[in-house]
Scaffold this motif. Structure first.
Motif, PDB file in Angstrom:
ATOM      1  N   SER A  21     -12.303  19.264  39.476  1.00 17.20           N
ATOM      2  CA  SER A  21     -12.306  17.845  39.100  1.00 17.20           C
ATOM      3  C   SER A  21     -10.983  17.377  38.506  1.00 17.20           C
ATOM      4  N   SER A  22     -10.059  18.293  38.221  1.00 19.95           N
ATOM      5  CA  SER A  22      -8.761  17.901  37.677  1.00 19.95           C
ATOM      6  C   SER A  22      -7.755  17.559  38.774  1.00 19.95           C
ATOM      7  N   PHE A  23      -8.156  17.692  40.025  1.00 17.34           N
ATOM      8  CA  PHE A  23      -7.233  17.462  41.130  1.00 17.34           C
ATOM      9  C   PHE A  23      -6.745  16.014  41.128  1.00 17.34           C
ATOM     10  N   GLU A  24      -5.477  15.814  41.495  1.00 17.77           N
ATOM     11  CA  GLU A  24      -4.868  14.489  41.477  1.00 17.77           C
ATOM     12  C   GLU A  24      -5.575  13.531  42.428  1.00 17.77           C
ATOM     13  N   ARG A  25      -6.039  12.417  41.872  1.00 15.90           N
ATOM     14  CA  ARG A  25      -6.776  11.451  42.676  1.00 15.90           C
ATOM     15  C   ARG A  25      -5.905  10.808  43.758  1.00 15.90           C
ATOM     16  N   GLU A  26      -4.596  10.697  43.520  1.00 12.55           N
ATOM     17  CA  GLU A  26      -3.707  10.088  44.500  1.00 12.55           C
ATOM     18  C   GLU A  26      -3.659  10.872  45.799  1.00 12.55           C
ATOM     19  N   LYS A  27      -4.072  12.125  45.766  1.00  8.09           N
ATOM     20  CA  LYS A  27      -4.010  12.974  46.948  1.00  8.09           C
ATOM     21  C   LYS A  27      -5.339  13.056  47.691  1.00  8.09           C
ATOM     22  N   LEU A  28      -6.295  12.187  47.309  1.00 14.49           N
ATOM     23  CA  LEU A  28      -7.605  12.167  47.954  1.00 14.49           C
ATOM     24  C   LEU A  28      -7.879  10.797  48.565  1.00 14.49           C
ATOM     25  N   THR A  29      -8.725  10.761  49.585  1.00 16.20           N
ATOM     26  CA  THR A  29      -9.222   9.495  50.095  1.00 16.20           C
ATOM     27  C   THR A  29     -10.192   8.908  49.070  1.00 16.20           C
ATOM     28  N   VAL A  30     -10.582   7.656  49.264  1.00 17.02           N
ATOM     29  CA  VAL A  30     -11.502   7.030  48.314  1.00 17.02           C
ATOM     30  C   VAL A  30     -12.851   7.742  48.307  1.00 17.02           C
ATOM     31  N   THR A  31     -13.386   8.043  49.490  1.00 18.99           N
ATOM     32  CA  THR A  31     -14.654   8.779  49.519  1.00 18.99           C
ATOM     33  C   THR A  31     -14.474  10.164  48.915  1.00 18.99           C
ATOM     34  N   GLY A  32     -13.294  10.748  49.089  1.00 16.17           N
ATOM     35  CA  GLY A  32     -13.020  12.046  48.481  1.00 16.17           C
ATOM     36  C   GLY A  32     -13.094  11.996  46.976  1.00 16.17           C
ATOM     37  N   ILE A  33     -12.572  10.919  46.391  1.00 17.23           N
ATOM     38  CA  ILE A  33     -12.652  10.731  44.937  1.00 17.23           C
ATOM     39  C   ILE A  33     -14.113  10.600  44.508  1.00 17.23           C
ATOM     40  N   MET A  34     -14.868   9.794  45.248  1.00 19.67           N
ATOM     41  CA  MET A  34     -16.273   9.578  44.898  1.00 19.67           C
ATOM     42  C   MET A  34     -17.073  10.877  44.973  1.00 19.67           C
ATOM     43  N   ILE A  35     -16.828  11.673  46.012  1.00 21.46           N
ATOM     44  CA  ILE A  35     -17.536  12.946  46.174  1.00 21.46           C
ATOM     45  C   ILE A  35     -17.172  13.905  45.051  1.00 21.46           C
ATOM     46  N   LEU A  36     -15.880  14.002  44.745  1.00 22.84           N
ATOM     47  CA  LEU A  36     -15.424  14.908  43.692  1.00 22.84           C
ATOM     48  C   LEU A  36     -16.063  14.558  42.355  1.00 22.84           C
ATOM     49  N   GLU A  37     -16.090  13.285  42.027  1.00 23.74           N
ATOM     50  CA  GLU A  37     -16.645  12.872  40.737  1.00 23.74           C
ATOM     51  C   GLU A  37     -18.167  13.018  40.718  1.00 23.74           C
ATOM     52  N   ASP A  38     -18.803  12.855  41.865  1.00 24.87           N
ATOM     53  CA  ASP A  38     -20.249  13.081  41.938  1.00 24.87           C
ATOM     54  C   ASP A  38     -20.580  14.563  41.726  1.00 24.87           C
ATOM     55  N   LEU A  39     -19.787  15.439  42.323  1.00 23.07           N
ATOM     56  CA  LEU A  39     -19.995  16.875  42.139  1.00 23.07           C
ATOM     57  C   LEU A  39     -19.796  17.282  40.681  1.00 23.07           C
ATOM     58  N   LYS A  40     -18.795  16.693  40.047  1.00 24.61           N
ATOM     59  CA  LYS A  40     -18.547  16.995  38.631  1.00 24.61           C
ATOM     60  C   LYS A  40     -19.678  16.490  37.764  1.00 24.61           C
ATOM     61  N   GLU A  41     -20.146  15.277  38.047  1.00 29.58           N
ATOM     62  CA  GLU A  41     -21.232  14.697  37.262  1.00 29.58           C
ATOM     63  C   GLU A  41     -22.509  15.527  37.371  1.00 29.58           C
ATOM     64  N   LYS A  42     -22.726  16.152  38.527  1.00 31.67           N
ATOM     65  CA  LYS A  42     -23.898  16.998  38.736  1.00 31.67           C
ATOM     66  C   LYS A  42     -23.654  18.453  38.319  1.00 31.67           C
ATOM     67  N   ASN A  43     -22.486  18.711  37.730  1.00 30.51           N
ATOM     68  CA  ASN A  43     -22.116  20.037  37.238  1.00 30.51           C
ATOM     69  C   ASN A  43     -22.110  21.091  38.348  1.00 30.51           C
ATOM     70  N   LEU A  44     -21.652  20.677  39.535  1.00 26.98           N
ATOM     71  CA  LEU A  44     -21.558  21.613  40.648  1.00 26.98           C
ATOM     72  C   LEU A  44     -20.152  22.197  40.779  1.00 26.98           C
ATOM     73  N   ILE A  45     -19.167  21.501  40.197  1.00 28.83           N
ATOM     74  CA  ILE A  45     -17.796  22.014  40.157  1.00 28.83           C
ATOM     75  C   ILE A  45     -17.261  21.888  38.736  1.00 28.83           C
ATOM     76  N   ASP A  46     -16.182  22.598  38.455  1.00 26.69           N
ATOM     77  CA  ASP A  46     -15.560  22.517  37.124  1.00 26.69           C
ATOM     78  C   ASP A  46     -14.601  21.348  37.046  1.00 26.69           C
TER      79      ASP A  46
END
Length: 207
Positions: free
Chosen positions: A182-207
């Motif tokens: 979840s610390s990965f730079e948001r500028e290097k992701l697509t918008v859906t990529g940002i949404m997916i990453l933050e959803d995974l973090k919110e569900k405690n599936l990634i660090d």
């Protein structure tokens, strides 16, 4: 403000804006895309030219792209993303359906084309593909009003998903695969990529 509450507040604000629903969606996803837990309510530079006049035009509120994507999480609680040859941003592996394909057939084909893995046969553990969730946002590199609908899946059981960590490799059309948290730079992701990453973090599936 917690991200979940912030997202709901944005949804409520756009819902009462009086805009047609597709325009509400465009406005909502554009606002959300500029939000980061580390930055607060800062508009992402990629959308700094976004104008309300563009949202209000019927001409920019009617284009949708349907895609499928594989969410894969490794033993270190990191998500797999890919970067195409010549591109600077990373995306969630997957792509569009071809005519006559089911979602599962299309996803298996895309994984073979991008990750060089056959989800049907490569894992020692019997695997299946299960729905994870749906995400909608402005399509990367497309004109205002172009929305991508991303239907995401995961490989189950967990044992089969973990095997993929050692099997995936970049195909000829992919320049790089990367495991991110979840610390990965948001500028290097697509918008859906940002949404997916933050959803995974919110569900405690990634660090």
């Amino acid at each position: 403000m917690p991200s979940g509450l912030l997202y709901r507040s944005i949804a409520l604000a756009t819902a009462i804006s009086g805009l047609p629903f597709p325009c509400q969606l465009l406005l909502r996803t554009s606002l959300i895309s500029g939000l980061s837990p580390l930055r607060g309510a800062i508009l992402h530079p990629r959308f700094s030219s976004f104008k309300m006049s563009e949202v209000q035009s019927d001409e920019v509120c009617n284009t949708y792209i349907d895609k499928l994507a594989l969410i894969c999480i490794n033993s270190n609680r990191k998500q797999l993303v890919a970067r195409s040859v010549g591109k600077s941003v990373y995306f969630t592996p997957g792509g569009k359906r071809e005519k006559g394909e089911t979602d599962e057939e299309a996803l298996r084909r895309e994984c073979m084309e991008e990750l060089s893995v056959n989800l049907s046969t490569l894992t020692n553990t019997a695997a299946s593909i299960e729905p994870y969730g749906n995400f909608e946002a402005h399509a990367y590199g497309k004109p205002p009003g172009t929305i991508v609908r991303m239907t995401c899946f995961r490989v189950t059981p967990r044992e089969a998903e973990l095997e993929l960590e050692h099997l995936v490799k970049a195909s000829a059309e992919v320049e790089e695969l990367k495991w991110i948290d979840s610390s990965f730079e948001r500028e290097k992701l697509t918008v859906t990529g940002i949404m997916i990453l933050e959803d995974l973090k919110e569900k405690n599936l990634i660090d």
